[in-house]
Scaffold this active site. Structure first.
Site, PDB file in Angstrom:
ATOM      1  N   CYS A  94       3.574  -0.038  -8.238  1.00 28.28           N
ATOM      2  CA  CYS A  94       4.063  -1.502  -8.360  1.00 28.28           C
ATOM      3  C   CYS A  94       4.514  -1.838  -9.459  1.00 28.28           C
ATOM      4  O   CYS A  94       3.679  -1.908 -10.473  1.00 28.28           O
ATOM      5  CB  CYS A  94       2.852  -2.047  -7.469  1.00 28.28           C
ATOM      6  SG  CYS A  94       3.657  -3.859  -7.122  1.00 28.28           S
ATOM      7  N   CYS A 145      -1.962   1.194  -4.327  1.00 24.78           N
ATOM      8  CA  CYS A 145      -0.915   2.046  -4.659  1.00 24.78           C
ATOM      9  C   CYS A 145      -0.788   2.229  -5.996  1.00 24.78           C
ATOM     10  O   CYS A 145       0.284   2.953  -6.519  1.00 24.78           O
ATOM     11  CB  CYS A 145       0.376   1.035  -4.246  1.00 24.78           C
ATOM     12  SG  CYS A 145       0.612  -0.486  -5.308  1.00 24.78           S
ATOM     13  N   CYS A 171       0.851  -1.221   0.046  1.00 22.21           N
ATOM     14  CA  CYS A 171       0.012   0.034  -0.110  1.00 22.21           C
ATOM     15  C   CYS A 171       0.787   1.082   0.081  1.00 22.21           C
ATOM     16  O   CYS A 171       2.166   1.089   0.033  1.00 22.21           O
ATOM     17  CB  CYS A 171      -1.087  -0.024   1.137  1.00 22.21           C
ATOM     18  SG  CYS A 171      -0.161   0.199   2.778  1.00 22.21           S
TER      19      CYS A 171
END
Length: 140
Positions: free
Chosen positions: A91, A87, A13
């Site tokens: 990522c 997020c 996150c």
């Protein structure tokens, strides 16, 4: 049973201070070492959310010793499952990884009363994840 983990899971996150820490805590607690657990954040905070720590303590899971960690390419590469929680595109994506995006409310700035339902939703998802990993292992 072999001593190697059934799978490796990375929870991501933004701040690695609430949702991902609770998820990692539940997975470590419920899987009993059978699954390797990591968590990280794209912009890690200074500390784990105190309301998340208290909410987890209420259900017998201690995450008070955890610290937010920065998301690295190496952590993603070393994981079988990458579970993101808000997020966005931060990522990195690698072929062969199992990606899940869990839409969960952010507990940042909320009291323990508001964090409890988020915690309970995370536990439900973790239990389903463990069942999925166990099922895949049974098929091998």
């Amino acid at each position: 049973m072999s001593s190697s983990p059934l799978a490796s899971v990375l929870f991501v996150c933004v701040h690695n201070a609430g949702r991902s820490q609770m998820a990692a805590g539940f997975l470590s607690h419920l899987a009993g070492g059978r699954i390797e657990v990591r968590s990280a954040g794209s912009l890690p905070g200074d500390q784990v959310n105190p309301s998340a720590v208290e909410a987890m303590r209420e259900v017998g899971v201690d995450i008070s010793d955890q610290k937010p960690k920065v998301l690295t390419t190496e952590a993603v590469q070393a994981s079988d499952y990458v579970i993101t929680m808000g997020c966005g595109d931060a990522c990195p994506v690698f072929p062969g990884k199992h990606y899940l995006d869990w839409a969960l409310e952010d507990p940042a700035g909320k009291g323990v009363e508001a964090v409890r339902p988020i915690r309970d939703e995370i536990r439900t998802r973790i239990e389903a994840l463990i069942a999925e990993i166990d099922t895949k292992q049974d098929r091998k």
